[in-house]
Design an enzyme around this catalytic site. Structure first.
Site, short mmCIF file in Angstrom:
data_model
loop_
_atom_site.label_atom_id
_atom_site.label_comp_id
_atom_site.label_asym_id
_atom_site.label_seq_id
_atom_site.Cartn_x
_atom_site.Cartn_y
_atom_site.Cartn_z
N ASP A 52 25.83 15.91 34.36
CA ASP A 52 24.36 15.88 34.29
C ASP A 52 23.91 15.61 32.87
O ASP A 52 24.64 15.84 31.91
CB ASP A 52 23.76 17.20 34.79
CG ASP A 52 24.24 18.39 33.99
OD1 ASP A 52 23.87 18.51 32.82
OD2 ASP A 52 25.00 19.21 34.53
N ASP A 91 20.08 15.49 30.39
CA ASP A 91 18.65 15.77 30.30
C ASP A 91 17.95 14.67 29.51
O ASP A 91 18.42 14.27 28.44
CB ASP A 91 18.41 17.10 29.58
CG ASP A 91 19.10 18.26 30.29
OD1 ASP A 91 19.34 18.15 31.51
OD2 ASP A 91 19.41 19.27 29.63
N ASP A 113 18.00 15.19 34.68
CA ASP A 113 16.91 16.14 34.57
C ASP A 113 15.82 15.48 33.72
O ASP A 113 16.04 15.22 32.53
CB ASP A 113 17.40 17.44 33.92
CG ASP A 113 16.59 18.64 34.36
OD1 ASP A 113 16.09 18.63 35.50
OD2 ASP A 113 16.46 19.58 33.57
#
Length: 379
Positions: free
Chosen positions: A69, A71, A121
């Site tokens: 993941d 951001d 994100d």
């Protein structure tokens, strides 16, 4: 033993793989290109940049079927006087439906996007001051280079990203960035949908703090963070918190400056957690850890005292095991103890490499007495 060669191999095994890094880059670059090209959003678009463990070089390889993941901060021109957090987030929903239909979800402070190969994100901010716009568009902010790749990173308009250093003026610009004070950036504000207010955050201060701490630990801090994160995910499914940045913040609080190896940093950090918070746990409490750049924000706010107590007991077990691994003068015993702490990603030691003559420092055999010319110890 410090076993630096084994730790080097271990760290390579727990970093995101090249394929995972490539997936991250594909995911965030595609999202950023789409944001730039969107006719509605580009009117309020100022800049975007990566934040989080990926940028700070503290990310670890996801376990099992979990995805990597990353951001992404999107700096907008949206005025807090004109836009409530909910109203600002609503502006992005048509864009998300167009490009990520049934793959996104709204979270309290961001949008989560789940793709088959990566999770993104997306965090939007309100408008910064006009004085901040230039630095927020500079390489120092928008670069994808992490702190291990760009060891000379500085928050300065003249800093040049690694991929642009072919420029004829790159050398002069980097010298300017190195010789002048860094930009004193102000916190950005992100929407808190549940609280219905804009909350300050300072991802650039988090990056700068991590860089400085890494320098004070001879480049070992980011690796201590990765190792302790891995120890948690390898050994404990519960409690889920602390993890991510709160865990990294706790490690930053307890990792001493001046360490000379990753092994030393792990031992002393875990032991410091145990000693520093013994009374806190006994009193049924938990740490209060201000965020870098936003002292009013306690990064441990959402972690319960009960969860911290469980984590603390795990840290005691880990500290004891790490100390025995570090103190052992037997190559095989030390390797097996480190392997017990970190699991199978830590290299298996030789079955009969014991004694005090093992490679405690990466293959170098410590001398047992004065070197004698002709003995082979002079080179």
């Amino acid at each position: 033993m410090e076993l630096p060669t084994d730790f080097k191999e271990f760290l390579q095994e727990i970093r995101p793989t090249e394929n995972q890094r490539s997936d991250l880059q594909t995911g965030h670059k595609t999202l950023r290109e789409r944001l730039l090209a969107d006719e509605d959003l580009k009117k309020c678009f100022i800049s975007d940049f990566l934040q989080g463990s990926y940028r700070r070089a503290t990310a670890i390889r996801p376990k099992g079927d979990r995805r990597s993941d990353v951001d992404i901060i999107v700096v907008t021109r949206l005025s807090e006087r004109e836009y409530t957090p909910a109203k600002a987030m609503d502006l992005f929903k048509p864009f998300l439906d167009k490009h990520y239909k049934r793959k996104w979800r709204q979270q309290g402070r961001s949008f989560g996007i789940e793709l088959s190969y990566v999770e993104l994100d997306l965090v939007l901010t309100s408008a910064p001051s006009e004085a901040e716009v230039g630095i927020l568009r500079s390489d120092a902010v928008t670069s994808d280079d992490d702190l291990e790749e760009a060891k000379d990173w500085r928050l300065h308009r003249s800093w040049v990203a690694l991929g642009s250093r072919y420029r004829s003026d790159a050398k002069n610009l980097l010298a300017e960035a190195k010789g002048q004070d860094e930009w004193r950036a102000q916190p950005l504000h992100i929407p808190d949908r549940d609280a219905d207010k804009w909350e300050p955050t300072h991802p650039l201060a988090q990056i700068a703090w991590t860089r400085d701490k890494n320098a004070r630990t001879d480049g070992h801090f980011v690796n201590v963070v990765k190792a302790i994160k891995w120890w948690r995910v390898e050994n404990y499914e519960e409690p889920k918190h602390p993890k991510g940045f709160p865990l990294e913040r706790l490690i930053g609080e307890c990792c001493p400056d001046g360490i000379t190896s990753v092994a030393e940093g792990i031992v002393k950090t875990l032991e410091k957690i145990v000693s520093q918070y013994a009374l806190t746990v006994l009193a049924g409490g938990k740490p209060i850890l201000p965020d870098y750049g936003v002292s009013t924000h306690d990064v441990f706010k959402r972690i319960s005292a009960e969860d911290f107590k469980k984590f603390y007991d795990q840290a005691k077990t880990g500290a004891d095991l790490a100390r025995r691994a570090y103190a052992s003068e037997d190559r095989t015993e030390s390797g097996n103890l480190w392997r017990e702490l970190f699991g199978r990603k830590f290299p298996k030691p030789p079955e009969s490499g014991g004694g005090t003559g093992g490679s405690s420092r990466g293959g170098f055999t410590p001398p047992t007495g004065p070197a004698v010319p002709g003995s082979g110890r002079f080179a």
